[in-house]
Design an enzyme around this catalytic site. Structure first.
Site: not given
Length: 159
Positions: A28-30, A143
């Site tokens: 996941g991405y912050l 991604n």
């Protein structure tokens, strides 16, 4: 400075499946912008924090750090922007290069991408027969973008 030089390709057929064993990945991405991304990943039973810079050609700055897997799990569940990326990564050695083949699940089901890291941007590659169209310069296949605009939401004209 640590630089990643990587080319990406769509995968055709499934002859590659017998060449490597898969490992589950959750990431996941912050934050994810064209200038930078900060990612948390669980690969099998290991956790990682990765910071990547802007892609220029096929290269970008990349810093990756191991973190406790329970921290990675908590960050994914509480701080990352949904949806999370779910995939199985297969590592296949071919003609002296290591190919990483990502078979996506969840919101990106149906997408299979092969990546190869290179020592330099002009490095010669002998391509396996399961390599299709190159998508290195197509940001839709990053991604970080697949997390924001999943493959399942693409119209037929975008594929």
């Amino acid at each position: 400075m640590p630089t990643e030089i990587e080319r990406k390709f769509l995968v055709t057929g499934d002859r590659w499946r017998s060449l490597g064993e898969g490992k589950p990945y959750w990431q996941g991405y912050l934050t994810a912008t064209p200038e930078r991304s900060v990612r948390v990943r669980i690969a099998g039973d290991e956790g990682f924090l990765t910071i990547k810079g802007k892609t220029v050609g096929a290269a970008r700055l990349e810093y990756e750090y191991a973190i406790p897997v329970d921290h990675a799990r908590e960050i994914l569940q509480t701080l990352c922007v949904p949806p999370l990326i779910q995939k199985t990564r297969y590592r296949v050695e071919w003609e002296g290069l290591l190919w990483e083949i990502d078979e996506f699940a969840g919101e990106n089901q149906g997408l299979v991408i092969a990546e190869v890291e290179l020592a330099n941007a002009d490095q010669a590659i002998i391509f396996p027969d399961w390599i299709g169209e190159e998508v290195t310069h197509d940001p839709r296949y990053y991604n970080s973008n697949l997390a924001q605009h999943p493959f399942s939401q693409w119209g037929s004209g975008e594929r």
